[in-house]
Design a protein around this motif. Sequence first.
Motif, PDB file in Angstrom:
ATOM      1  N   TYR A 126     -28.272 -26.908  41.342  1.00  0.00           N
ATOM      2  CA  TYR A 126     -27.065 -26.376  41.954  1.00  0.00           C
ATOM      3  C   TYR A 126     -27.408 -25.864  43.344  1.00  0.00           C
ATOM      4  O   TYR A 126     -28.536 -25.446  43.603  1.00  0.00           O
ATOM      5  CB  TYR A 126     -26.500 -25.199  41.155  1.00  0.00           C
ATOM      6  CG  TYR A 126     -26.040 -25.510  39.753  1.00  0.00           C
ATOM      7  CD1 TYR A 126     -26.922 -25.457  38.677  1.00  0.00           C
ATOM      8  CD2 TYR A 126     -24.705 -25.817  39.499  1.00  0.00           C
ATOM      9  CE1 TYR A 126     -26.494 -25.725  37.383  1.00  0.00           C
ATOM     10  CE2 TYR A 126     -24.268 -26.082  38.199  1.00  0.00           C
ATOM     11  CZ  TYR A 126     -25.169 -26.028  37.162  1.00  0.00           C
ATOM     12  OH  TYR A 126     -24.739 -26.284  35.880  1.00  0.00           O
ATOM     13  N   GLN A 140     -25.824 -22.933  46.121  1.00  0.00           N
ATOM     14  CA  GLN A 140     -24.901 -21.805  46.232  1.00  0.00           C
ATOM     15  C   GLN A 140     -24.617 -21.521  47.691  1.00  0.00           C
ATOM     16  O   GLN A 140     -25.541 -21.286  48.486  1.00  0.00           O
ATOM     17  CB  GLN A 140     -25.486 -20.544  45.575  1.00  0.00           C
ATOM     18  CG  GLN A 140     -24.561 -19.346  45.660  1.00  0.00           C
ATOM     19  CD  GLN A 140     -25.168 -18.107  45.038  1.00  0.00           C
ATOM     20  OE1 GLN A 140     -26.161 -18.169  44.305  1.00  0.00           O
ATOM     21  NE2 GLN A 140     -24.589 -16.965  45.311  1.00  0.00           N
ATOM     22  N   LEU A 199     -21.428 -21.756  42.968  1.00  0.00           N
ATOM     23  CA  LEU A 199     -22.488 -22.737  42.737  1.00  0.00           C
ATOM     24  C   LEU A 199     -21.856 -24.090  42.446  1.00  0.00           C
ATOM     25  O   LEU A 199     -20.899 -24.186  41.679  1.00  0.00           O
ATOM     26  CB  LEU A 199     -23.361 -22.326  41.538  1.00  0.00           C
ATOM     27  CG  LEU A 199     -24.382 -21.233  41.758  1.00  0.00           C
ATOM     28  CD1 LEU A 199     -23.744 -19.850  41.770  1.00  0.00           C
ATOM     29  CD2 LEU A 199     -25.463 -21.282  40.667  1.00  0.00           C
ATOM     30  N   GLN A 209     -22.810 -28.220  41.443  1.00  0.00           N
ATOM     31  CA  GLN A 209     -23.871 -29.048  40.887  1.00  0.00           C
ATOM     32  C   GLN A 209     -24.199 -30.217  41.814  1.00  0.00           C
ATOM     33  O   GLN A 209     -23.313 -30.912  42.300  1.00  0.00           O
ATOM     34  CB  GLN A 209     -23.462 -29.580  39.510  1.00  0.00           C
ATOM     35  CG  GLN A 209     -24.593 -30.235  38.755  1.00  0.00           C
ATOM     36  CD  GLN A 209     -24.163 -30.776  37.406  1.00  0.00           C
ATOM     37  OE1 GLN A 209     -23.233 -31.570  37.320  1.00  0.00           O
ATOM     38  NE2 GLN A 209     -24.814 -30.325  36.350  1.00  0.00           N
ATOM     39  N   PHE A 225     -30.607 -23.561  43.074  1.00  0.00           N
ATOM     40  CA  PHE A 225     -31.010 -23.150  41.744  1.00  0.00           C
ATOM     41  C   PHE A 225     -31.255 -24.363  40.858  1.00  0.00           C
ATOM     42  O   PHE A 225     -30.457 -25.303  40.825  1.00  0.00           O
ATOM     43  CB  PHE A 225     -29.943 -22.290  41.069  1.00  0.00           C
ATOM     44  CG  PHE A 225     -29.841 -20.910  41.604  1.00  0.00           C
ATOM     45  CD1 PHE A 225     -28.892 -20.591  42.562  1.00  0.00           C
ATOM     46  CD2 PHE A 225     -30.707 -19.924  41.157  1.00  0.00           C
ATOM     47  CE1 PHE A 225     -28.809 -19.305  43.062  1.00  0.00           C
ATOM     48  CE2 PHE A 225     -30.624 -18.636  41.651  1.00  0.00           C
ATOM     49  CZ  PHE A 225     -29.672 -18.322  42.609  1.00  0.00           C
TER      50      PHE A 225
END
Lengths: 116, 119
Positions: free
Chosen positions: B35, B37, B43, B45, B90
Amino acid sequence: AQTVTQSQPEMSVQEAETVTLSCTYDTSESDYYLFWYKQPPSRQMILVIRQEAYKQQNATENRFSVNFQKAAKSFSLKISDSQLGDAAMYFCAYRSGKTSGSRLTFGEGTQLTVNP
Amino acid sequence: EAQVTQNPRYLITVTGKKLTVTCSQNMNHEYMSWYRQDPGLGLRQIYYSMNVEVTDKGDVPEGYKVSRKEKRNFPLILESPSPNQTSLYFCASSLYGGTSGRGRFREQFFGPGTRLTVL
């Protein structure tokens, strides 16, 4: 496609008071999960609470509880007895129960400030 | 300790210089995902993988590549980074959720994040 909306970019609360963060979502599915994640300044994503759509009872985890209104597609988070450590960015997220995998769709986030 | 690790945690680079962000998990999870942000967007994908050698695009895959040669690793590759890829990234993993939602909740575990700046 599913969407998640958090209409409050920022919220503040006095220590020991109660605050409610709002979240709405759009989906045509009947089977899904909803989540609230907390992101403190460390940036770590922490799962706060989850709700299964097929359960009518609202989920509760200690001082955190949700108000799940399935017909209205609303999923708010209530934080009781707010503490300084609750200050963080909070994200609402959706996961389909039908599609394979574990994809999460997130809202924009709400920055919560806790005032002493 | 069960965890998802990412490296590096911080990276400043220049436009066009290829880079790789590594992700590793020690929980034998089938599902892994990346992900990004961005402020005001939450967030989103980028790519996901449901098992070794099985990957697919998420919502914002342009400019990224991934590979899944081993179950524990899922690197994110930026072949020619651009400033609009400056973001917080992330990696996440979970057991495979399957096609039935009820009673098969699979918590998604997140890595600590990688702050990428492309100049």
